[in-house]
Design an enzyme around this catalytic site. Structure first.
Site, PDB file in Angstrom:
ATOM      1  N   VAL A   1     -16.205  42.905   7.958  1.00 29.35           N
ATOM      2  CA  VAL A   1     -15.224  43.971   7.769  1.00 29.35           C
ATOM      3  C   VAL A   1     -14.476  43.715   6.469  1.00 29.35           C
ATOM      4  O   VAL A   1     -13.956  42.619   6.243  1.00 29.35           O
ATOM      5  CB  VAL A   1     -14.230  44.042   8.948  1.00 29.35           C
TER       6      VAL A   1
ATOM      7  N   GLY B   1     -12.883  39.946   7.631  1.00 27.07           N
ATOM      8  CA  GLY B   1     -13.468  39.125   8.687  1.00 27.07           C
ATOM      9  C   GLY B   1     -14.973  39.254   8.723  1.00 27.07           C
ATOM     10  O   GLY B   1     -15.550  40.198   8.169  1.00 27.07           O
TER      11      GLY B   1
ATOM     12  N   ASP C   1     -17.021  43.467  25.559  1.00 26.85           N
ATOM     13  CA  ASP C   1     -16.498  42.391  24.702  1.00 26.85           C
ATOM     14  C   ASP C   1     -14.989  42.545  24.502  1.00 26.85           C
ATOM     15  O   ASP C   1     -14.478  42.461  23.385  1.00 26.85           O
ATOM     16  CB  ASP C   1     -17.222  42.362  23.366  1.00 26.85           C
TER      17      ASP C   1
END
Length: 328
Positions: free
Chosen positions: A52, A45, A174
């Site tokens: 990542v 990702g 987040d």
């Protein structure tokens, strides 16, 4: 002599050239983290500030997730170091654990050099809660209420640990389904500590307010972002209840696969206005009881002063769970 690493094995330039001519070479990037070598298998990702990769330790063949943060300035490097610090000091069964970390290079915006932070993390092959919900949404396969409550309460316990951290409370800032991994046993693991910060922030003036608002726009996902972070008042106190708002959006997603404001965003309407309106749409045709909707509205208070703290959320959900199990 230059040494290349091919699938974890050393190879000089001649050997590399031979394999290239034979057309049978698949070169994988090799990374050294504190003396241990890993090869990159694939990209898992990418975000605005990092990516990542799925990596494999060359000696054991064990797989890990490697978060890579490119730092363009000393300030970027400082932020990466802060993230590593949070990973190292936070220890909870529902918060992801750092395995190893290092920073290579030197970031300097003047001479246009960059550094890269490497954070080695566990690899969860089930992926994220977002992945899981997306698959279920495709067949409108709602989660069982027991599963909703189990997942949500475990995530709440991770948030409670952050909010009660001593000597100073921490806010994640987040929380969203894409930042929750799932273990083989379907236990939720809160991840991505890059947005973590001191929970209580005193805003003294327009400059402070604008700085926090800009930071929130960069690092707090819009469809899970608390109202007070969309328009930060010039003189106010922001606290850990920004996370409580995000938890309300996450609970909604556990029921209906997405945050209530993902739907607004996908329509192209203003998320900002929708959040500040305080209106939450619940489907008419639903397998879930009104009590779960009431919990969501209890959490999603536009005025942060009216919003509950994490202990209140856990108590409310636990009481409902107890009543539900008794009724069944």
């Amino acid at each position: 002599m230059t040494i290349h690493y091919v699938d974890g094995y050393k190879m000089n330039a001649l050997g590399l050239s031979t394999l290239l001519k034979m057309g049978c070479l698949c070169i994988r990037e090799s990374i050294d983290i504190n003396g241990i070598k890993y090869v990159v298998n694939e990209r898992l990702g990418e975000g605005g500030f990092s990516c990542v990769d799925l990596v494999e330790q060359t000696s054991t063949k064990k797989k890990f997730a490697l978060k890579r943060i490119t730092c363009h300035s000393i300030e970027d490097q400082k932020i990466a170091n802060q993230e590593i610090m949070y990973y190292k000091k936070l220890k909870h069964p529902n918060i992801i654990q750092l395995i190893d970390a290092c920073i290579k290079g030197s970031a300097d915006i003047v001479v246009q050099t960059t550094s890269e932070a490497y954070l080695l993390l566990p690899y969860y092959k089930r992926g994220t809660l977002h992945d899981y919900l997306t698959v279920r949404q495709s067949s409108t396969n709602y989660l069982d209420i027991r599963e909703v409550l189990r997942l949500f309460l475990d995530i709440c316990e991770a948030v409670k640990y952050l909010h009660n951290y001593s000597p100073e409370a921490i806010a994640h800032r987040d929380i969203k389904v894409a930042n929750v991994c799932l273990t083989d046993n379907m236990d939720p693991i809160l991840m991505d500590l890059g947005s973590c910060t001191t929970a209580k922030v005193q805003i003294c003036g327009v400059q402070d307010a604008q700085k926090l608002q800009d930071l929130a726009a960069e690092r707090c996902s819009m469809t899970y972002r608390a109202p007070e972070l969309f328009h930060v008042e010039s003189y106010c106190v922001i606290d850990q209840r920004t996370d409580i708002w995000s938890l309300g959006c996450l609970l909604y997603a556990l029921l209906y696969f997405k945050s209530p404001y993902d739907i607004i965003y996908e329509r192209g309407d203003s998320v900002n206005l929708a959040v500040l309106s305080g209106n939450i749409f619940f489907p008419d045709n639903t397998p879930f009881p009104q009590e779960l909707h009431d919990i969501i509205t209890f959490i999603l208070k536009v005025n942060s002063a009216e919003r509950p703290f994490i202990e209140d959320v856990i108590d409310r959900v636990t009481n409902f769970k107890r009543q539900f199990e008794f009724a069944v």
